[in-house]
Design an enzyme around this catalytic site. Structure first.
Site, PDB file in Angstrom:
ATOM      1  N   LYS A  52      -2.371 -66.354  20.232  1.00 17.71           N
ATOM      2  CA  LYS A  52      -3.029 -67.286  20.918  1.00 17.71           C
ATOM      3  C   LYS A  52      -4.481 -66.941  21.180  1.00 17.71           C
ATOM      4  CE  LYS A  52       1.525 -68.958  22.733  1.00 17.71           C
ATOM      5  NZ  LYS A  52       2.711 -68.976  23.593  1.00 17.71           N
ATOM      6  N   GLN A  96       3.837 -66.939  29.326  1.00 18.25           N
ATOM      7  CA  GLN A  96       4.913 -66.659  28.084  1.00 18.25           C
ATOM      8  C   GLN A  96       6.238 -66.582  28.550  1.00 18.25           C
ATOM      9  OE1 GLN A  96       3.447 -66.921  25.080  1.00 18.25           O
ATOM     10  NE2 GLN A  96       5.333 -66.503  23.926  1.00 18.25           N
ATOM     11  N   ASP A 119       1.116 -75.772  28.773  1.00 17.48           N
ATOM     12  CA  ASP A 119       2.612 -76.069  28.107  1.00 17.48           C
ATOM     13  C   ASP A 119       3.090 -77.404  28.352  1.00 17.48           C
ATOM     14  OD1 ASP A 119       3.406 -73.846  26.528  1.00 17.48           O
ATOM     15  OD2 ASP A 119       3.488 -72.300  28.180  1.00 17.48           O
TER      16      ASP A 119
END
Ligand code: GUN
Length: 295
Positions: A52, A96, A119
């Site tokens: 990322k 995460q 997200d």
């Protein structure tokens, strides 16, 4: 049979995001900034977070990686997220997952400010998605829509079957497919579904997010179906130097020739997740600066 090359679609998304980022920065002098928080030392998560960061560099984004030990409490993580929420130089926040067992993923998703939630897991964004309103959409299902659109695959009036009911893939995928833009009729299957093969055999579009290697076999697929494999599984393989190979949830070699289109693993859905994270981060930043022409 057409192979749906996620790598190629991702490249086109990356190019588009890089160009739009450059234009935005030229106009506003704002640096698009993603903060990624990793709790613990899980190897796969570390490598995802590294990818990322690399993608951010390639897009011309600023990124901050925050690494916290396994022993971090839920309250400590909440306080880190709250600080990022109130830092106006940060436009996107990603924590995460999986998180250590003692931290509730729902609690953390609730804490991330909805407009920085790249997200798309905050209940506000998931709620808007369900209502068909514009919002930040979880990256993997958003990437699957991008693949379908890139290859001009018609969804309207089709029967789409989604296997998996997670908040990050199955549920948002089902919402997107049934919403106005796709107009599919959607069935969601999961681990307790009876007669799974019978359900999947009626799918025009089959999205598989079971997390079990090679589970979808030939008898489960309708001839001419479009098959989207979300699985990324490591299975032992002594012929490989690293001792394993990556396979999907679908038995590609058994199924491919009877499909009209199918995503390979690797190189299918996987590369789209990071591409859509970049797209969501730019979208979050532009929305925070009042620009709405970002899709
Ligand atoms: N772990 C595996 N995939 C993802 C993802 O898309 N987002 C987050 N936050 N964690 C993940």
């Amino acid at each position: 049979m057409r192979e749906l090359k996620g790598t190629e679609v991702a490249r086109s998304v990356f190019e588009d995001v890089r160009r739009r980022c450059r234009e935005f920065v030229d106009k506003t002098a704002v640096s698009v900034h993603l903060a990624v928080v990793l709790v613990g030392s899980d190897g796969a998560s570390q490598s995802y977070v590294a990818s990322k960061g690399k993608a951010c560099d390639e897009m011309g984004f600023v990124h901050t990686d925050i690494r916290l030990p396994d022993s971090t409490s839920e309250a400590e993580l909440i306080s880190v997220v709250e600080k990022l929420n109130s830092d106006s130089s940060v436009h996107g926040i990603l924590v995460q997952i999986p998180l250590p067992k003692h931290i509730s993923e729902h609690r953390i998703a609730e804490t991330i400010a909805p407009d920085k939630d790249v997200d798309g897991l905050n209940p506000v964004n998931l709620g808007k998605l369900l209502l068909g309103q514009s919002c930040l959409v979880p990256c993997t299902p958003a990437g699957i829509l991008e693949i379908l659109s890139y290859y001009h695959i018609e969804t309207k009036g089709t029967h789409a079957v989604v296997i998996g009911r997670s908040a990050i893939v199955g549920k948002p995928m089902a919402s997107l497919l049934m919403n106005k833009r796709c107009d599919a009729t959607v069935t969601v299957c999961h681990s307790k579904t009876k007669n799974l093969a019978q359900m999947t055999a009626s799918a025009d579009i089959l999205v598989v997010a079971m997390g079990k290697p090679l589970c979808v076999t030939r008898d489960m697929v309708k001839p001419g179906a479009v098959v989207i494999d979300v699985g990324i599984n490591r299975i032992p393989d002594s012929t490989k130097k690293r001792g394993y190979r990556i396979v999907g949830d679908v038995d590609y070699s058994a199924v491919a020739d009877m499909c009209s289109a199918i995503t390979p693993v690797p190189g299918g859905v996987g590369p789209m997740t990071i591409a859509m994270l970049m797209k969501n981060t730019l979208q979050a930043c532009m929305t925070q600066y009042g620009e709405h022409n970002c899709r």
